[in-house]
Scaffold this active site. Sequence first.
Site, PDB file in Angstrom:
ATOM      1  CG  LEU A  15      -2.094  -0.817   1.051  1.00 13.94           C
ATOM      2  CD1 LEU A  15      -2.788  -0.654   2.439  1.00 13.94           C
ATOM      3  CD2 LEU A  15      -3.085  -0.740  -0.010  1.00 13.94           C
ATOM      4  N   GLY A  18       5.882   3.130   3.262  1.00 16.23           N
ATOM      5  CA  GLY A  18       7.231   3.824   3.093  1.00 16.23           C
ATOM      6  C   GLY A  18       7.270   5.176   2.615  1.00 16.23           C
ATOM      7  CE1 TYR A  54      13.713 -11.651 -11.606  1.00 20.65           C
ATOM      8  CE2 TYR A  54      15.636 -13.279 -10.957  1.00 20.65           C
ATOM      9  CZ  TYR A  54      14.817 -12.352 -11.776  1.00 20.65           C
ATOM     10  OH  TYR A  54      15.095 -12.167 -13.068  1.00 20.65           O
ATOM     11  CE  LYS A 188     -19.375  -2.216  -0.978  1.00 22.43           C
ATOM     12  NZ  LYS A 188     -20.917  -2.103  -0.568  1.00 22.43           N
ATOM     13  CB  THR A 189     -15.817   1.478   4.951  1.00 20.45           C
ATOM     14  OG1 THR A 189     -16.764   1.007   5.521  1.00 20.45           O
ATOM     15  CG2 THR A 189     -16.044   2.773   4.412  1.00 20.45           C
ATOM     16  CE  LYS A 224     -20.385   2.302   6.016  1.00 17.80           C
ATOM     17  NZ  LYS A 224     -20.879   1.665   5.029  1.00 17.80           N
ATOM     18  CB  CYS A 382      28.669  -1.935  -9.672  1.00 18.76           C
ATOM     19  SG  CYS A 382      29.631  -2.657  -8.284  1.00 18.76           S
ATOM     20  CG  LEU A 383      28.083  -6.968 -13.405  1.00 21.97           C
ATOM     21  CD1 LEU A 383      29.300  -7.922 -12.908  1.00 21.97           C
ATOM     22  CD2 LEU A 383      26.851  -7.821 -13.539  1.00 21.97           C
ATOM     23  N   GLY A 384      28.303  -3.113 -14.358  1.00 22.07           N
ATOM     24  CA  GLY A 384      28.233  -2.566 -15.705  1.00 22.07           C
ATOM     25  C   GLY A 384      29.647  -2.206 -16.130  1.00 22.07           C
ATOM     26  CG  HIS A 508      26.173   0.796  -6.176  1.00 25.77           C
ATOM     27  ND1 HIS A 508      25.324   0.076  -7.078  1.00 25.77           N
ATOM     28  CD2 HIS A 508      27.152  -0.278  -5.744  1.00 25.77           C
ATOM     29  CE1 HIS A 508      25.686  -1.278  -7.203  1.00 25.77           C
ATOM     30  NE2 HIS A 508      26.894  -1.204  -6.580  1.00 25.77           N
ATOM     31  CD  GLU A 510      22.923   2.825  -8.052  1.00 24.76           C
ATOM     32  OE1 GLU A 510      24.008   3.371  -8.476  1.00 24.76           O
ATOM     33  OE2 GLU A 510      23.116   1.660  -7.883  1.00 24.76           O
TER      34      GLU A 510
HETATM   35  N1  GLN Z   1      29.520  -8.860  -8.632  1.00 19.81           N
HETATM   36  C1  GLN Z   1      30.325  -7.937  -8.895  1.00 19.81           C
HETATM   37  C2  GLN Z   1      30.996  -7.407  -7.754  1.00 19.81           C
HETATM   38  O1  GLN Z   1      30.700  -8.209  -6.577  1.00 19.81           O
HETATM   39  C3  GLN Z   1      29.486  -6.349  -9.010  1.00 19.81           C
HETATM   40  C4  GLN Z   1      28.560  -6.074  -7.996  1.00 19.81           C
HETATM   41  C5  GLN Z   1      27.627  -4.793  -8.039  1.00 19.81           C
HETATM   42  O2  GLN Z   1      27.156  -4.862  -9.209  1.00 19.81           O
HETATM   43  N2  GLN Z   1      27.021  -4.317  -7.346  1.00 19.81           N
HETATM   44  O3  GLN Z   1      32.258  -6.908  -7.575  1.00 19.81           O
END
Ligand code: GLN
Length: 549
Positions: A15, A18, A54, A188-189, A224, A382-384, A508, A510
């Site tokens: 809902l 957060g 996931y 509907k309450t 209500k 990172c992995l990218g 990261h 982000e």
């Molecule tokens: N798997 C990679 C590592 O551990 C990258 C980790 C990530 O993308 N947060 O270095």
Amino acid sequence: MAKYIFVTGGVTSSLGKGIIAASLAKLLQARGLSVTIQKLDPYINVDPGTLNPYEHGECYVTEDGAETDLDLGHYERFLNSHTSQANNVTTGKIYQTVINKERAGDFLGKTVQVIPHITDEIKRRMLLLGKGGKFDIVITEIGGTVGDIESLPFVEAVRQLQWELPEDRVMVIHLTLVPYLKAAKELKTKPTQHSVKLLSENGVHPDVLVCRTEEPLGNDIKRKIALFCNVKQEAVIEAMDASTIYEVPMLMLREKLDLICLKKLNITEYSEPNLDKWKAYLDKLKYPKSKVTIGLIGKYIELQDAYKSILESFIHAGAMNEVKVQVINVHSEFITKENVEEKLEGLDGLLVAPGFGHRGIDGKIIAVQYARENGLPFFGICLGMQMAVIEYGRNILGLKDAHSTEMDANTTNPVINMMEEQKKIKMMGGTMRLGAYPCEITEGSLAHKIYSATTISERHRHRYEFNNDYLDQYKDNGMVMSGVNPDTGLVEIIELPNHPFFIGVQYHPELKSTVEAPAPLFVSFVGAAKEYNDKKGSMKSAALQDALI
Ligand code: GLN
């Protein structure tokens, strides 16, 4: 003396407790109060660090290196302030503390029980952030839905605090759903009534009901609900579905949620809400001047929560650039050399996402190569970033089996290698390189232009790193390592100067993007995508002109 607001949820999960907690915190902050938010999660994992995205969505990392629930990301994005280890508590953490105490002999002679020992530890954690005078108000979001067996000790702890603390130091907000039945054309309450009844059976009486609804509640419904749930009518708050989560503070302001809380907590010193920056941001967000399309290359794309902070950073960066950022999810597992052009068609930028393990790696490397060779703005996180290093190693340096030892332990060219201090670690939880580390930036580089600084600090979550044995080879072949950790020499930023925008970061960015301080890398990346899109547009119109002539 800090005051405490607890937020519980009823009827169903998802809902948006957060967002309601963060919106209330934002309003109270805008009125001049210092506020923090914490999340109490009823699951038994000590933290979500070992959970698959996931299962649990993104794992959000704080400055001090806690692996936490993604709601903490919302708290930081809304409040523009840092959270910490103490802001996310799980049943696992509670039990771990109590059991460690038991082993240390702290309860000698006593039977250790849920009540009082577990509830005492929960209460200690609930009150902790309020000690030390830093905050006027601590908002605690209780994860899960009222009625779940696993959240019972948390609800019991709230009950005890409601009884122990003076009336004006504690209050409870219950978030419920008021469904609209299309066939009956009616709201509907009953689910709300049942949910409040269930909470009351556990001894907790809510002071405020925030009702999620698709249709306006109207006074009759509010009356209500108030009557049957035993709250004041003004304390029945309508929470209409919003077009963006960033609109919710404004909706709550209109419903006077902040004023009701201030009244209940007997707080009389506060100002008119200063939301100028927030409103300016909302305006830009709602009325973009153009659009860019970014491809998010990842392997958890079926579940949007897996990349929550990245998606929110794009929203912040889009508003800064006055463009709408449309993010197209591209499953890396299905990208091949043959279909890459078709898969990435129409994109103005490519972001290769963070991740773990082997699945989808080849597709990521192919996507990086496509972006590099076609001048498509590229951003690797990172992995990218590690994939960009591997791609460059294989295709430019001619190291055909260049790889990360995460995916291929036996490669003869481990251009990405496990960090030295990680090699002796056997335990999984909380053992990565986590949290904020400094990074020194080379003057005159793209990174320098983006950050306008030579020292920055960003958050990390990884076990592998660029292998510095290959540093000279990469440098000699045109890759610039523009950001390095000053203490360890660990490469943090890579870039390609002969490309319109090609940057990869080991950290990261982000995780630090907020409404009021969007992450510079995202802002510049979206800017580069905009430029790319503009160029595409002018090339198209020139071609059209040619055809007309
Ligand atoms: N798997 C990679 C590592 O551990 C990258 C980790 C990530 O993308 N947060 O270095």
